[in-house]
Design a protein around this motif. Structure first.
Motif, PDB file in Angstrom:
ATOM      1  N   ASN A  90      27.445  33.068  25.758  1.00 24.79           N
ATOM      2  CA  ASN A  90      27.478  34.444  26.166  1.00 24.79           C
ATOM      3  C   ASN A  90      27.976  34.567  27.667  1.00 24.79           C
ATOM      4  O   ASN A  90      27.401  35.050  28.378  1.00 24.79           O
ATOM      5  CB  ASN A  90      26.312  35.146  25.831  1.00 24.79           C
ATOM      6  CG  ASN A  90      26.178  35.819  24.594  1.00 24.79           C
ATOM      7  OD1 ASN A  90      27.147  36.167  24.100  1.00 24.79           O
ATOM      8  ND2 ASN A  90      24.874  35.817  23.964  1.00 24.79           N
ATOM      9  N   VAL A  91      28.878  33.940  28.085  1.00 25.39           N
ATOM     10  CA  VAL A  91      29.423  33.669  29.494  1.00 25.39           C
ATOM     11  C   VAL A  91      30.838  34.464  29.239  1.00 25.39           C
ATOM     12  O   VAL A  91      31.655  33.994  28.353  1.00 25.39           O
ATOM     13  CB  VAL A  91      29.544  32.290  29.934  1.00 25.39           C
ATOM     14  CG1 VAL A  91      30.236  32.486  31.410  1.00 25.39           C
ATOM     15  CG2 VAL A  91      28.251  31.745  30.060  1.00 25.39           C
ATOM     16  N   PHE A  92      31.205  35.341  30.090  1.00 26.72           N
ATOM     17  CA  PHE A  92      32.233  36.109  29.968  1.00 26.72           C
ATOM     18  C   PHE A  92      33.123  36.429  31.308  1.00 26.72           C
ATOM     19  O   PHE A  92      32.277  36.126  32.415  1.00 26.72           O
ATOM     20  CB  PHE A  92      32.355  37.644  29.805  1.00 26.72           C
ATOM     21  CG  PHE A  92      31.399  37.708  28.354  1.00 26.72           C
ATOM     22  CD1 PHE A  92      32.026  37.745  27.206  1.00 26.72           C
ATOM     23  CD2 PHE A  92      30.146  37.868  28.629  1.00 26.72           C
ATOM     24  CE1 PHE A  92      31.383  37.864  25.970  1.00 26.72           C
ATOM     25  CE2 PHE A  92      29.227  37.753  27.117  1.00 26.72           C
ATOM     26  CZ  PHE A  92      29.931  38.028  25.927  1.00 26.72           C
ATOM     27  N   PHE A  93      34.505  36.318  31.307  1.00 23.99           N
ATOM     28  CA  PHE A  93      35.058  36.504  32.674  1.00 23.99           C
ATOM     29  C   PHE A  93      35.605  37.845  32.784  1.00 23.99           C
ATOM     30  O   PHE A  93      36.121  38.437  31.640  1.00 23.99           O
ATOM     31  CB  PHE A  93      36.273  35.301  32.993  1.00 23.99           C
ATOM     32  CG  PHE A  93      36.087  33.960  32.626  1.00 23.99           C
ATOM     33  CD1 PHE A  93      35.528  33.298  33.919  1.00 23.99           C
ATOM     34  CD2 PHE A  93      36.073  33.309  31.666  1.00 23.99           C
ATOM     35  CE1 PHE A  93      35.332  32.172  33.796  1.00 23.99           C
ATOM     36  CE2 PHE A  93      35.974  32.124  31.589  1.00 23.99           C
ATOM     37  CZ  PHE A  93      35.315  31.366  32.644  1.00 23.99           C
ATOM     38  N   ALA A  94      35.296  38.498  34.163  1.00 24.49           N
ATOM     39  CA  ALA A  94      35.589  39.795  33.984  1.00 24.49           C
ATOM     40  C   ALA A  94      36.337  40.161  35.449  1.00 24.49           C
ATOM     41  O   ALA A  94      36.355  39.232  36.365  1.00 24.49           O
ATOM     42  CB  ALA A  94      34.180  40.615  33.875  1.00 24.49           C
ATOM     43  N   GLN A  95      36.939  41.511  35.800  1.00 26.29           N
ATOM     44  CA  GLN A  95      37.436  41.782  36.883  1.00 26.29           C
ATOM     45  C   GLN A  95      36.541  42.790  37.457  1.00 26.29           C
ATOM     46  O   GLN A  95      36.061  43.778  36.582  1.00 26.29           O
ATOM     47  CB  GLN A  95      38.759  42.448  36.593  1.00 26.29           C
ATOM     48  CG  GLN A  95      39.797  41.485  36.098  1.00 26.29           C
ATOM     49  CD  GLN A  95      40.365  40.483  37.241  1.00 26.29           C
ATOM     50  OE1 GLN A  95      40.390  40.942  38.508  1.00 26.29           O
ATOM     51  NE2 GLN A  95      40.486  39.164  37.151  1.00 26.29           N
ATOM     52  N   TYR A  96      36.129  42.644  38.712  1.00 25.10           N
ATOM     53  CA  TYR A  96      35.311  43.516  39.479  1.00 25.10           C
ATOM     54  C   TYR A  96      36.435  44.302  40.602  1.00 25.10           C
ATOM     55  O   TYR A  96      36.783  43.648  41.409  1.00 25.10           O
ATOM     56  CB  TYR A  96      34.106  42.890  40.018  1.00 25.10           C
ATOM     57  CG  TYR A  96      33.502  43.891  41.013  1.00 25.10           C
ATOM     58  CD1 TYR A  96      32.928  45.061  40.960  1.00 25.10           C
ATOM     59  CD2 TYR A  96      33.403  43.276  42.647  1.00 25.10           C
ATOM     60  CE1 TYR A  96      32.215  45.748  41.740  1.00 25.10           C
ATOM     61  CE2 TYR A  96      32.582  44.027  43.324  1.00 25.10           C
ATOM     62  CZ  TYR A  96      32.224  45.276  42.990  1.00 25.10           C
ATOM     63  OH  TYR A  96      31.653  46.224  44.163  1.00 25.10           O
ATOM     64  N   GLY A  97      36.409  45.627  40.704  1.00 25.16           N
ATOM     65  CA  GLY A  97      37.172  46.215  41.632  1.00 25.16           C
ATOM     66  C   GLY A  97      36.384  47.365  42.723  1.00 25.16           C
ATOM     67  O   GLY A  97      35.346  47.858  42.160  1.00 25.16           O
ATOM     68  N   GLU A  98      36.706  47.038  43.905  1.00 24.89           N
ATOM     69  CA  GLU A  98      36.194  47.939  45.031  1.00 24.89           C
ATOM     70  C   GLU A  98      37.187  48.592  45.331  1.00 24.89           C
ATOM     71  O   GLU A  98      38.446  47.930  45.919  1.00 24.89           O
ATOM     72  CB  GLU A  98      35.349  47.182  45.860  1.00 24.89           C
ATOM     73  CG  GLU A  98      33.931  46.632  45.610  1.00 24.89           C
ATOM     74  CD  GLU A  98      33.217  48.093  45.678  1.00 24.89           C
ATOM     75  OE1 GLU A  98      33.457  49.454  46.072  1.00 24.89           O
ATOM     76  OE2 GLU A  98      31.915  47.844  45.556  1.00 24.89           O
ATOM     77  N   PRO A  99      37.457  49.947  45.686  1.00 25.52           N
ATOM     78  CA  PRO A  99      38.368  50.400  46.408  1.00 25.52           C
ATOM     79  C   PRO A  99      39.110  50.032  47.815  1.00 25.52           C
ATOM     80  O   PRO A  99      40.317  50.038  48.070  1.00 25.52           O
ATOM     81  CB  PRO A  99      37.890  51.886  46.856  1.00 25.52           C
ATOM     82  CG  PRO A  99      36.686  52.286  45.673  1.00 25.52           C
ATOM     83  CD  PRO A  99      36.182  50.895  45.720  1.00 25.52           C
ATOM     84  N   ARG A 100      38.232  49.511  48.613  1.00 27.68           N
ATOM     85  CA  ARG A 100      38.495  48.935  49.757  1.00 27.68           C
ATOM     86  C   ARG A 100      38.878  47.463  49.747  1.00 27.68           C
ATOM     87  O   ARG A 100      39.655  46.842  50.640  1.00 27.68           O
ATOM     88  CB  ARG A 100      37.474  49.129  50.857  1.00 27.68           C
ATOM     89  CG  ARG A 100      37.202  50.368  51.271  1.00 27.68           C
ATOM     90  CD  ARG A 100      36.091  50.783  52.291  1.00 27.68           C
ATOM     91  NE  ARG A 100      35.876  52.287  52.518  1.00 27.68           N
ATOM     92  CZ  ARG A 100      35.014  52.716  53.474  1.00 27.68           C
ATOM     93  NH1 ARG A 100      34.448  51.593  54.120  1.00 27.68           N
ATOM     94  NH2 ARG A 100      34.762  53.701  53.733  1.00 27.68           N
ATOM     95  N   GLU A 101      38.377  46.483  48.854  1.00 34.19           N
ATOM     96  CA  GLU A 101      38.464  45.145  48.737  1.00 34.19           C
ATOM     97  C   GLU A 101      39.406  44.773  47.548  1.00 34.19           C
ATOM     98  O   GLU A 101      39.673  43.603  47.675  1.00 34.19           O
ATOM     99  CB  GLU A 101      37.076  44.745  48.398  1.00 34.19           C
ATOM    100  CG  GLU A 101      35.959  44.753  49.448  1.00 34.19           C
ATOM    101  CD  GLU A 101      34.677  44.275  49.166  1.00 34.19           C
ATOM    102  OE1 GLU A 101      34.530  43.399  48.075  1.00 34.19           O
ATOM    103  OE2 GLU A 101      33.615  44.685  49.778  1.00 34.19           O
ATOM    104  N   GLY A 102      39.643  45.929  46.761  1.00 33.97           N
ATOM    105  CA  GLY A 102      40.962  45.360  45.772  1.00 33.97           C
ATOM    106  C   GLY A 102      39.876  44.799  44.542  1.00 33.97           C
ATOM    107  O   GLY A 102      38.589  44.904  44.567  1.00 33.97           O
TER     108      GLY A 102
END
Length: 429
Positions: A90-102
């Motif tokens: 149960n290990v997943f790769f994901a994308q995390y987005g912040e408006p200023r950091e990309g």
């Protein structure tokens, strides 16, 4: 007759490969509707999917706003739920987005297999009601996780000792550190348990009992130079950590110079976790190629699985002076037919000031000829260049580090091995 055997095996392999591709295509066709729905839906905003509905029987809520706002999403293949059958950990790769950091890559962990998470629910119910099934949220308020109410100032060793590897032999100094650095509260920085909300206190204790990895990452953070992945936050039973890089196994057949550098870093980690200015010895009980990763830019080796770590407080050992506390402890080498085997006594790790366990674990399971993983053997330092192999010094040091022939031989071999690898790294550059 025998000369045709490889040809027949080749045809059989191609047929099996074709059948696998056809079978996968059929599965995709049968799941076409679900397939499109998976790509359109962000399940990480679903309270039930991330088990937010089970809180406070969960690991935290500090990142829930980010989850609910859709700032986190699975990478392409992670969205296909029918592939979860292959994702046992149960290990997943994901994308995390912040408006200023990309946008950046992160890793999401449920901190256990589906069966292990089910077992957590059943254990909570049994602790509260004696039955394996119950109203989980109500049950949490009837367990020892809730009995430590706001009137209790400190989390003390007598309460949590033995709950998990992290607190197999806890000191008050360690527990104060865990509470003070607990990241799932807005008012972190205090070692007073009463400063936590009831739900935060229950989440902390449940994490400590069932999978203390987040607490290891918080208590010994990468920002302070500890060789662990950076803890980011949690929502329900989904924990987010920084993506480090490819697992160490990916470098098993890397160029010799690269493998020497990685081996040196692994010995650095063994030394840092054993001897440091804080007088906490962190002993790695689960050492395999999958539990380390390498940064793509800086090439730094990091521990990415810290569930099974015993923390011994050397100051407390020196103070209490248990029997033979000042006698050097040597881990016994034992050959076995399984991967990533280690022999250890947690009680011994907790009662001696000088211990060679981390050197033993790294040498046996990662570096020496005894290391086996995914059908391969020889360790990370396999097939050295001819002039190094002929010299024999590297093989001798690795053998003595993994399976010492002299008393206290591993301590000396680990020191000399580190010096030798440092010399080889300098020569390579």
């Amino acid at each position: 007759m025998l000369r045709f055997l490889p040809l027949k095996l080749g045809r059989l392999y191609r047929c099996l490969k074709l059948l696998f591709v056809v079978g996968l295509f059929v599965i995709l066709l049968m799941n076409t509707h679900n397939l499109f729905a998976s790509f359109q839906k962000n399940e990480l905003t679903d309270r039930r999917f991330i088990n937010l509905n089970k809180c406070p029987a969960c690991f935290g809520t500090s990142w829930c706003r980010k989850f609910m706002n859709g700032q986190i999403s699975f990478e392409t293949w992670g969205r296909l739920r029918f592939l979860d059958v292959f994702n046992v950990k149960n290990v997943f790769f994901a994308q995390y987005g912040e408006p200023r950091e990309g946008t950046r890559r992160i890793v999401l962990k449920r901190l256990g297999s589906n069966q292990e998470l089910t077992d957590i629910d059943q254990k909570i119910c049994k602790r509260a009601t004696g039955r394996p099934r119950c109203d989980l949220i109500q049950a949490m308020y009837k367990t020892e996780f809730a009995r430590l109410n706001g009137d209790v100032r400190l989390l003390t060793p007598d309460v949590v000792e033995g709950w998990s590897d992290l607190v197999h032999c806890p000191s008050q100094r360690l527990l104060d550190r865990i509470v003070r650095r607990y990241a799932e509260t807005k008012d972190s920085g205090s070692f007073l348990l009463k400063n936590l909300k009831d739900t935060e206190r229950m989440q902390l204790l449940m994490t400590l009992a069932f999978n203390p990895e987040p607490l290891v990452l918080q208590s010994f953070p990468s920002d302070e130079g500890w060789p662990f992945a950076k803890y980011l936050g949690a929502c329900g039973r989904m924990v987010a950590v920084n993506y480090v890089g490819e697992e160490l196994w990916s470098f098993f057949n890397a160029p010799w110079e690269k493998r020497v550098d990685l081996a040196k870093q692994l010995m650095d980690i063994a030394e840092q976790l054993t001897n440091n200015d804080f007088d906490f010895a962190l002993y790695l009980l689960d050492v395999s190629f999958d539990n380390f990763a390498v940064g793509p830019r800086d090439g730094k080796v990091i521990v990415v699985d810290a569930e099974n770590v015993v923390v011994a407080d050397k100051r407390l050992i020196k103070q209490n002076k248990p029997e033979n506390y000042d006698v050097w402890y040597e881990s016994k080498f034992e050959e076995c037919d399984k991967e990533a085997c280690l022999s250890f006594s947690k009680d011994m790790l907790c009662s001696r000031v000088t211990v060679d366990h981390n050197y033993y674990a790294i040498c046996q399971n990662l570096l020496s000829r005894y290391a086996t993983w995914r059908g391969s053997s020889g360790g990370l330092l396999h097939d050295p260049p001819p002039h190094i192999a002929k010299d024999g010094q590297l093989e001798a040091l690795l053998d003595e580090c993994a399976n010492p022939k002299k008393r206290y031989g591993r301590f000396q071999a680990a020191k000399e091995l580190h010096e030798y690898l440092t010399q080889l790294s300098g020569t390579a550059r």
